[in-house]
Design a protein around this motif. Structure first.
Motif, mmCIF file in Angstrom:
data_model
loop_
_atom_site.group_PDB
_atom_site.id
_atom_site.type_symbol
_atom_site.label_atom_id
_atom_site.label_comp_id
_atom_site.label_asym_id
_atom_site.label_seq_id
_atom_site.Cartn_x
_atom_site.Cartn_y
_atom_site.Cartn_z
ATOM 1 N N VAL A 174 0.864 -1.184 0.000
ATOM 2 C CA VAL A 174 0.000 0.000 0.000
ATOM 3 C C VAL A 174 0.901 1.234 0.000
ATOM 4 O O VAL A 174 1.825 1.336 0.804
ATOM 5 N N PHE A 175 0.617 2.157 -0.918
ATOM 6 C CA PHE A 175 1.397 3.392 -1.015
ATOM 7 C C PHE A 175 0.499 4.548 -0.599
ATOM 8 O O PHE A 175 -0.690 4.582 -0.966
ATOM 9 N N ASP A 176 1.062 5.515 0.119
ATOM 10 C CA ASP A 176 0.300 6.718 0.497
ATOM 11 C C ASP A 176 -1.055 6.372 1.118
ATOM 12 O O ASP A 176 -2.086 6.979 0.779
ATOM 13 N N SER A 198 9.986 8.621 -11.685
ATOM 14 C CA SER A 198 10.476 8.423 -10.317
ATOM 15 C C SER A 198 9.976 7.137 -9.679
ATOM 16 O O SER A 198 10.396 6.794 -8.573
ATOM 17 N N HIS A 199 9.052 6.454 -10.336
ATOM 18 C CA HIS A 199 8.626 5.125 -9.869
ATOM 19 C C HIS A 199 8.512 4.204 -11.084
ATOM 20 O O HIS A 199 7.998 4.606 -12.121
ATOM 21 N N GLY A 200 8.930 2.947 -10.897
ATOM 22 C CA GLY A 200 8.721 1.948 -11.934
ATOM 23 C C GLY A 200 9.776 1.989 -13.018
ATOM 24 O O GLY A 200 10.759 2.736 -12.944
ATOM 25 N N ASN A 250 12.604 17.417 -8.116
ATOM 26 C CA ASN A 250 11.447 17.589 -9.013
ATOM 27 C C ASN A 250 10.135 17.682 -8.238
ATOM 28 O O ASN A 250 9.132 18.161 -8.766
ATOM 29 N N HIS A 251 10.150 17.200 -6.990
ATOM 30 C CA HIS A 251 8.900 17.074 -6.216
ATOM 31 C C HIS A 251 9.320 16.783 -4.782
ATOM 32 O O HIS A 251 10.299 16.066 -4.563
ATOM 33 N N THR A 252 8.586 17.364 -3.815
ATOM 34 C CA THR A 252 9.071 17.256 -2.426
ATOM 35 C C THR A 252 8.340 16.217 -1.583
ATOM 36 O O THR A 252 8.551 16.163 -0.373
ATOM 37 N N GLU A 253 7.471 15.400 -2.174
ATOM 38 C CA GLU A 253 6.800 14.374 -1.371
ATOM 39 C C GLU A 253 7.871 13.463 -0.744
ATOM 40 O O GLU A 253 8.904 13.194 -1.359
ATOM 41 N N PRO A 254 7.631 12.990 0.487
ATOM 42 C CA PRO A 254 8.697 12.290 1.212
ATOM 43 C C PRO A 254 9.244 11.029 0.540
ATOM 44 O O PRO A 254 10.370 10.618 0.839
ATOM 45 N N ASP A 255 8.487 10.418 -0.381
ATOM 46 C CA ASP A 255 9.060 9.240 -1.049
ATOM 47 C C ASP A 255 10.233 9.631 -1.945
ATOM 48 O O ASP A 255 11.020 8.769 -2.353
ATOM 49 N N HIS A 256 10.378 10.930 -2.233
ATOM 50 C CA HIS A 256 11.522 11.403 -3.024
ATOM 51 C C HIS A 256 12.438 12.327 -2.228
ATOM 52 O O HIS A 256 13.577 12.520 -2.607
ATOM 53 N N SER A 257 11.900 12.910 -1.163
ATOM 54 C CA SER A 257 12.714 13.882 -0.420
ATOM 55 C C SER A 257 13.221 13.333 0.914
ATOM 56 O O SER A 257 14.037 13.967 1.569
ATOM 57 N N LEU A 276 1.189 17.778 -10.869
ATOM 58 C CA LEU A 276 1.386 16.380 -11.272
ATOM 59 C C LEU A 276 2.111 15.673 -10.142
ATOM 60 O O LEU A 276 3.236 15.254 -10.301
ATOM 61 N N HIS A 277 1.624 15.523 -9.066
ATOM 62 C CA HIS A 277 0.293 15.791 -8.601
ATOM 63 C C HIS A 277 0.271 16.793 -7.444
ATOM 64 O O HIS A 277 -0.763 16.975 -6.799
ATOM 65 N N TRP A 278 1.404 17.405 -7.144
ATOM 66 C CA TRP A 278 1.473 18.478 -6.139
ATOM 67 C C TRP A 278 1.765 19.798 -6.868
ATOM 68 O O TRP A 278 2.287 19.780 -7.988
#
Ligand code: FEO
Length: 398
Positions: A22-24, A223-225, A78-85, A145-147
């Motif tokens: 489960v993600f997010d 960034s995924h897949g 590129n995006h600050t959501e924690p899965d990347h930051s 996309l999406h933030w």
């Protein structure tokens, strides 16, 4: 698993998370996921995105196959959501000189992620370039996309697009990191990713995709897949298909969605729909408890006007109506207008609660709402017809 060469002087240094289910909180990930990060070895060294906290050992060891973290000059966020930051603070701890680049809307996000005023951060916009010495990065704003913070990065000389969550999929390949043409599981994972994460922002996805497609692209490195170097524009073109507005009618479309135990709210719904049908609009009347979810989502997304009717049970909206309302944030609702009504016995909060919910997700709602006690009288039905005509006028207003 070691790093993977993507193009000359460009390496995937991301991590795999194959057991994630489960993600997010609410996105199922039957095939796990990956958090992709890319190392570009120009005269200046740059990383594009970091990875989720918890995967730092794997991440750092892949980087160190090519360079010490202390030797990296730039980090593109590129995006600050924690899965990347999530691992950025660790990178900064090892290398406080690291300079970060992000979109201008990402600046306040990043400041709140890092909580460290000493970090060098520069905001960039579409068309800005960063010279790495022999290699060049070019940025494209891709908000929502999406933030609001999202941007794409393009490695000019190698024609590699890094679209972050765009065109991504939650899929952790068993071996390698590249998309295999004809892989229907990844195709479905990319659709599911779009449907769960990007669909509410369909117009933004379309705009960013049309802009990015103007570039020559040899590799699409999300960034995924899997990384796509065989059909790099495959999922970009799919986004054009998926974001196309599905017109279910040539006229303005109004859905009248109701829940009803004893037929009283249904009677109001029928009167509202019958009144509207006399105008030049297309009306779809449906019982929310008897309509499949996918059909409801498509109707809600295609509609110009949304009219919701529900009785009040124990001071609340009944569950099938809540479940229907909760589909709205999963589709694009920009520009839609709504109204609420319902039959009730003694308290009658449901129409007001629906109205508050709709307003809270930024949908303009027609007032006054309509309520009728128990079995609708002839007078109540006339009021329902007036309500319907009022909503039609509201729908025409700018
Ligand atoms: Fe993959 Fe929106 O983070």
């Amino acid at each position: 698993v070691r790093s993977v060469e993507v193009a000359g002087n460009l390496f995937w240094v991301g991590v795999k998370d194959p057991d994630l289910r489960v993600f997010d909180i609410n996105v199922k990930t039957d095939y796990g996921t990956t958090y992709n990060s890319y190392l570009i070895m120009g005269e200046k060294k740059a990383l594009v995105d970091a990875v989720k906290f918890g995967f730092q050992d794997d991440f750092l060891s892949k980087i160190e196959e090519h360079t010490a973290v202390e030797e990296i000059d730039y980090l593109i966020v590129n995006h600050t959501e924690p899965d990347h930051s999530g691992c950025i603070p660790l990178l900064l701890k090892k290398n406080p000189k690291l300079k970060l680049f992000c979109s201008k809307p990402a600046l306040p996000f990043l400041k709140n992620v890092l909580n460290d005023a000493s970090v060098q951060i520069e905001g960039v916009k579409t068309g800005d370039r960063l010279d790495l010495g022999g290699l060049t990065l070019e940025f494209q704003s891709a908000p929502f996309l999406h933030w609001p913070d999202t941007m794409f990065t393009y490695l000019v000389e190698e024609k590699v697009l890094f679209p972050c969550d765009g065109y991504a999929s939650h899929f952790s390949p068993h071996d390698g990191m590249f998309y295999r043409p004809g892989d229907q599981v990844v195709d479905h994972a990319a659709w599911y990713y779009y449907d769960c994460i990007m669909r509410p922002y369909a117009p933004h996805c379309r705009k960013a995709t049309e802009e990015a497609l103007q570039k020559e692209i040899s590799v699409c490195a999300p960034s995924h897949g899997p990384i796509n170097n065989s059909e790099p524009k495959r999922f970009m073109q799919k986004y054009l298909e998926w974001t196309e507005v599905k017109k279910l009618s040539d006229k303005k479309l109004i859905v009248v969605a109701y829940a009803s135990s004893y037929g009283n709210t249904q009677r109001l719904a029928e009167e509202i729909a019958a009144t509207m049908q006399k105008a030049e609009v297309d009306v779809r009347l449906f019982d929310v408890a008897a309509t499949p979810e996918s059909e409801k989502r498509d109707l809600l997304e295609a509609a110009d006007g949304l009219v919701f009717g529900a009785p009040t049970f124990v001071n609340d909206i009944v569950k099938p109506m809540w479940e229907t309302l909760l589909l709205l944030p999963t589709v694009s609702t920009s520009g839609k207008r709504a109204a609420t009504f319902g039959s009730y016995g003694w308290s009658g909060q449901a129409p007001g609660m629906m109205q508050s919910f709709l307003q809270s997700i930024k949908i303009k709602v027609y007032e006054p709402l309509l309520k009728a006690r128990l079995v609708p009288s002839e007078e109540d039905l006339q009021e329902a017809a007036t309500f319907a005509r009022g909503f039609l006028e509201f729908l025409q207003e700018n």
